[in-house]
Structure formats: C-alpha cells, structure tokens
Design an enzyme around this catalytic site. Structure first.
Site, PDB file in Angstrom:
ATOM      1  NE  ARG A 206      -3.577  -2.272   2.730  1.00 59.23           N
ATOM      2  CZ  ARG A 206      -3.312  -3.461   3.273  1.00 59.23           C
ATOM      3  NH1 ARG A 206      -2.109  -3.705   3.789  1.00 59.23           N
ATOM      4  NH2 ARG A 206      -4.228  -4.404   3.299  1.00 59.23           N
ATOM      5  CG  HIS A 314      -4.704   1.106  -4.317  1.00 62.00           C
ATOM      6  ND1 HIS A 314      -4.149   0.802  -3.087  1.00 62.00           N
ATOM      7  CD2 HIS A 314      -5.643   0.156  -4.546  1.00 62.00           C
ATOM      8  CE1 HIS A 314      -4.734  -0.268  -2.593  1.00 62.00           C
ATOM      9  NE2 HIS A 314      -5.649  -0.671  -3.448  1.00 62.00           N
ATOM     10  NE  ARG A 317      -2.896  -3.513  -1.429  1.00 60.15           N
ATOM     11  CZ  ARG A 317      -2.575  -4.477  -0.586  1.00 60.15           C
ATOM     12  NH1 ARG A 317      -1.317  -4.830  -0.426  1.00 60.15           N
ATOM     13  NH2 ARG A 317      -3.511  -5.109   0.102  1.00 60.15           N
ATOM     14  CG  HIS A 340      -6.311  -8.190   1.781  1.00 59.18           C
ATOM     15  ND1 HIS A 340      -7.220  -8.432   0.782  1.00 59.18           N
ATOM     16  CD2 HIS A 340      -5.710  -7.021   1.454  1.00 59.18           C
ATOM     17  CE1 HIS A 340      -7.161  -7.451  -0.114  1.00 59.18           C
ATOM     18  NE2 HIS A 340      -6.248  -6.600   0.270  1.00 59.18           N
ATOM     19  CE1 TYR A 349      -5.612 -13.339   4.365  1.00 62.21           C
ATOM     20  CE2 TYR A 349      -6.508 -11.763   5.900  1.00 62.21           C
ATOM     21  CZ  TYR A 349      -6.551 -12.387   4.681  1.00 62.21           C
ATOM     22  OH  TYR A 349      -7.532 -12.065   3.792  1.00 62.21           O
TER      23      TYR A 349
END
Length: 393
Positions: A206, A314, A317, A340, A349
């Site tokens: 990001r 953006h 990404r 995420h 994750y």
C-alpha cells in the site's frame, strides 16, 4: 379506563383524554413502565401487552427506554468507543455519519428505526445523487452500529438493516499493467522514485506502507521487505506514522531478484546510512505525500505515455497482486502476501509460510526475466529502455 381486577394479571390498559390507549406494565426489575407509544385501538394495545408478557416469560425482554437514544448520538458514541479504529477510519466514519446518516435518520430513536425506514433512507441517498458505493458504505456503517445495539447493548431485538444487496459496492474494474509497462513507468518517473514504483508493485504494498519503509526494513541482497509501519494522511495533522492497516499488514514480503539491482542503486544513491533513514523521500528528505508525488512525477501525463491513462498509484499494488495470483499460489499465501485481514481469514494470514512467499517471488521473477532489459539495465542511460513490448497473460 383501568382493567377490572381479575380480568388481567399482567399490566394495564387505559384510555387517555386524547382517545388513544396507553399500556403500563411492571418490568422484571419491579419498575412500572409505559409502552413506547400509544395505540389507536384497544385491541392493538392488548396485543402489544400480550407480546411484552411473553417476552418477560421467555426472558427476552428489552428495556424500551434504552432504545430512546437518537441514532446520531448512539452512532457518534459507537465511533468514539470502538476499539482499534485507526484515526483515518474514525475520520471517515464521522464524515459518513455527518453527511449521509444524521441528516436523514439521525433524530430517530434507535428503537423506532424500522426496516422500511432504512429502505426509504437508502433510496433517498441514491435520489440525492449519492453513488451506489457511497450508499453502500453508509449502509454498512449504520448496520454495524445497530448490530452493537442488538448484540452488546441489548437496546433492540433485531437489526433493521435487512436490505438485500444494500451493502454491496460496484467495484470499478481497475487497470493491470504488463511487466514491460511497470518497468517503463519506473523509467519514466524521476530516478529517485523508480525503486518506489518497483517495490510497491512487486511487493504488493500500500502507499502508506511503501513510504514508511526504513533502511532497516529492506535487505536488498536477499530481496526481503519487512512491513512494520505505515503513514496515513490526516486532516490537520499531515503525515502520521503508525501501525499498518491491520495485524495482517505486519508482514515480510519477498521481491523478485530482477528488481534488486535497481533497489540497491536507490539505497546507495538516495538513502542515508542510518538504519532508521526512510527509504523513499522527496529531494529535501521529507516524507512523500501522495498529492505531492503526483506533481513531482507528472503522474497523469506519465501513465498516459506508457499506455495506462487514468492509472492510480494504488493500481500498482493491484498489478502486483495479479502477478502473484498468476504465479499459481494458493489463496491463503496470496492473501498473506497482500496483508489483508478480516474476521473470516485472520487465522489464515497468521499462519502463512515464508517458503510459500519466496516461491511467489521466484515465480514472479520468471515472468520478469521473460523481457530483455529487466536485469542489468543500470549500465548507462535509460535502465529499462530495452524492454520489449509484450504481455504476461
């Protein structure tokens, strides 16, 4: 008119001077209460009292006084007391509340808000020119606020936000660059920003994560990026350094080997020797703001020149995420690489493996190496001018 003794064991119904019927009953705490509204007909009052008695017997009773707080006041309190909200998120929620919720249903007591009222509110937003995406954001915020009123504060029994599809946004299809376009963009911007383009794209970062990187976060020999912090732009405060967007945002990402020569050159040329030195800064050494970056790079003419008019930063990404997905990685490892986090996937994750992430970087590297000039372009002049036109699809 009070019910005759013996005719009703629970509560009472009386006719007021206005001609409407009032219900009174004793709550489980022994306090006498009135129904939150009066009734046009006695039968309606009797029906309400019967339901209230059934709720008490089933221990499903909710104190109607709790729900008398106005939607705007309860929502503001919800935002202020919600744990873990980032300052930028708080600002966004407050803006949505003030712009799209309070002017329409803000003065309605929480307990009086019904599904038909919510439906009319959403329809009015759209009529007033609010986009579908904007209305969806407002709807999700109101639904979250009222879900707390149901599950935690026990103010209402059911959430009135029950409109199918109202929470869904119509995502605009964003462009995905080809590998040659990525390198062409890195070549087209001022040289001190070229590595920012490459690291953001191939590291799936990001904006706030990329500009918060320090020298200690990069290993240009192993090709490893450690994401530990992120900048956010806050009104009245400027660039504020803090943790990444979510817990999953703290992560280690492997870069394809083909971009490392450019990264090493950047570190040697533009970054101070101290470990805390920020990797990507302006010429004066200050933190890069997104608006300033667009001016310094002449962003719109530059992306148009590489064949990607309308490209947002953006989208780099997004492009990197697409490259990683094309490498054949699993959803679990892909989402971990992207950083995420959501309630359904948080556990996934947390357990993403470093080996799988290295495999992603290696596979992307194979894609990059398909194009002449991707490596060793630092010799002289334009480092990526030899890249051939093509597509990786």
């Amino acid at each position: 008119m009070v019910n005759r003794p013996g005719r009703r064991r629970f509560g009472s119904i009386r006719k007021r001077e206005s001609g409407r019927w009032q219900v009174r009953y004793r709550g489980p705490d022994g306090v006498m209460r009135s129904a939150p509204q009066t009734f046009a007909r006695k039968e309606e009052a009797q029906r309400w009292l019967t339901l209230a008695e059934a709720e008490l017997m089933q221990q499903d009773w909710i104190d109607p006084q709790r729900g008398q707080v106005l939607v705007k006041d309860y929502a503001q309190q919800w935002i202020a007391q919600r744990p873990g909200l980032r300052p930028r998120t708080v600002a966004l929620y407050e803006w949505i509340l003030g712009k799209h919720i309070t002017p329409y249903v803000g003065t309605v007591p929480v307990a009086r808000l019904t599904t038909p009222m919510v439906r009319r509110w959403r329809a009015q937003l759209l009529t007033d020119g609010v986009s579908v995406n904007g209305a969806a954001k407002a709807y999700r915020l109101l639904r979250a606020v009222l879900m707390t009123a149901v599950k935690e504060d026990e103010m209402i029994r059911k959430n009135p936000c029950r409109i199918p599809g109202a929470d869904q946004e119509r995502a605009e299809e964003r462009p995905v660059l080809t590998v040659p376009q990525v390198f062409a963009l890195a070549d087209a911007v001022p040289e001190r920003f070229a590595a920012l383009i490459l690291v953001t794209t191939f590291g799936c970062l990001r904006w706030g994560e990329a500009v918060a990187l320090r020298r200690r976060d990069l290993d240009a020999d192993l090709g490893v990026v450690r994401v530990r912090e992120a900048f956010t732009e806050q009104r009245g405060k400027g660039m504020v350094l803090g943790p990444p967007k979510s817990r999953a945002g703290v992560r280690t990402v492997a870069l394809p080997a083909a971009v490392l020569p450019r990264l090493r050159h950047h570190l040697d040329t533009y970054v101070g020797a101290e470990l805390e030195a920020f990797v990507f800064t302006t010429q004066s050494g200050s933190t890069i703001r997104r608006g300033g970056f667009n001016k310094l790079t002449r962003w719109q003419p530059t992306v148009a020149a590489i064949g990607a008019p309308g490209l947002h930063f953006h989208d780099l990404r997004h492009t990197g995420n697409t490259f990683a997905a094309r490498a054949g990685t699993s959803l679990r490892d892909l989402m971990a690489r992207m950083g995420h986090d959501n309630p359904r996937a948080a556990l996934i994750y947390q357990h993403a493996s470093t080996e799988a992430d290295q495999a992603i970087a290696a596979a992307v590297n194979v894609l990059v190496l398909q194009f002449p000039g991707a490596v060793g372009g630092m010799a002289a002049g334009s480092p990526y001018s030899m890249i051939a036109e093509g597509d990786v699809s």
